[in-house]
Design an enzyme around this catalytic site. Structure first.
Site, PDB file in Angstrom:
ATOM      1  CE  LYS A 178      96.570  59.640   5.585  1.00 37.25           C
ATOM      2  NZ  LYS A 178      96.135  58.290   6.015  1.00 37.25           N
ATOM      3  N   GLY A 211      90.773  54.060  -2.613  1.00 40.98           N
ATOM      4  CA  GLY A 211      91.326  55.400  -2.509  1.00 40.98           C
ATOM      5  C   GLY A 211      92.698  55.430  -1.868  1.00 40.98           C
ATOM      6  CE1 TYR A 242      88.938  59.481  15.078  1.00 31.81           C
ATOM      7  CE2 TYR A 242      90.202  58.510  13.281  1.00 31.81           C
ATOM      8  CZ  TYR A 242      89.901  59.586  14.088  1.00 31.81           C
ATOM      9  OH  TYR A 242      90.552  60.779  13.902  1.00 31.81           O
TER      10      TYR A 242
END
Length: 273
Positions: A70, A133, A219
């Site tokens: 990212k 983070g 998840y």
């Protein structure tokens, strides 16, 4: 690696074997009738820019980006949305032209939307976030914009301080020092650490009450260590992050197609509580 000619949207990450994103986007395509062929691609850690550049040279229109890329996607983008600029993190790429790739971040609105769906959040809530983070950067702005007081608990306090310094102009955000804290109770605890993080005690039990909400941004088909800890700690309101995944995917879809899928339908299909 999948052949680029076979699809027009993708997820880039490493690893991506566990990802539910292709399934979710296939639901979106079926529901809306939009030509949206989405594949997950595992990129070698040192080849993000070259692979993604090649991707967009094809007749490809957009991509999602997950860990650990990212930050690289943020620098790769030619243009950024305001929320991506603030987060300094990108999870959505859109081809504007041959010379312009737009970077956006839908993680924050995805998290907030799911918290609202679950009735896990209200204005001015006191929130404790575990971790400092890259995942946290994308979700802080919506929480602060709601007037919530956000506390960051991280093993390395310096990283929490850096995050607080970056975001303190947007609202009430503080470092939470586990070794030296004033007694208080939190309305909501959000776990933003790795889903495999094993801890006997994620946080002092004195910080939570029977009314505290617990949300794991991770998840899994199995309960994560954090979810298990919450249950043992007596938590009554607990959720994993697959709802956040559906919402952030939907807002990426909106970015690409100007159509927002019917999200609750997908949530029901995936049997998300």
């Amino acid at each position: 690696m999948c052949k680029l000619e076979k699809f027009n949207y993708a997820l880039f990450g490493n690893p991506i074997d566990h990802s539910q994103s292709p399934k979710i986007h296939n639901f979106f395509a079926t529901q809306t009738g939009i030509l949206h062929i989405y594949k997950a691609i595992n990129i070698p850690l040192d080849q993000f820019s070259s692979v993604v550049s090649d991707f967009f040279k094809k007749n490809i229109k957009g991509a999602n980006v997950t860990a650990p890329f990212k930050k690289e996607a943020y620098f790769f983008s030619d243009k950024l949305t305001e929320r991506a600029k603030i987060a300094q993190s990108v999870n959505t790429l859109k081809k504007i032209s041959d010379k312009c790739i737009l970077g956006d971040n839908t993680d924050g609105i995805g998290l907030l939307s799911d918290l609202v769906r679950l009735n896990f959040i209200k204005k001015n809530f006191s929130i404790l976030i575990l971790g400092a983070g890259g995942a946290v950067k994308g979700v802080l702005l919506p929480l602060l914009s709601l007037g919530c007081s956000v506390y960051i608990l991280n093993r390395t306090i310096l990283n929490a301080k850096i995050l607080v310094k970056q975001f303190n102009k947007y609202g009430k955000i503080f470092v939470f020092d586990r070794q030296n804290f004033k007694q208080q109770n939190f309305d909501l605890v959000i776990n933003a650490m790795s889903r495999n993080t094993e801890k006997k005690n994620f946080l002092p039990l004195s910080l939570i009450t029977s009314k505290t909400f617990f949300y794991d941004m991770n998840y899994s088909t199995r309960n994560t260590p954090f979810i298990n800890w919450c249950s043992k700690a007596g938590g009554s309101f607990i959720s994993n992050g697959i709802g956040m995944l559906v919402f952030q995917a939907a807002y990426s879809f909106l970015e690409w197609h100007n159509v927002l899928p019917e999200i609750n339908y997908i949530i029901n299909i995936l049997n998300i509580k």
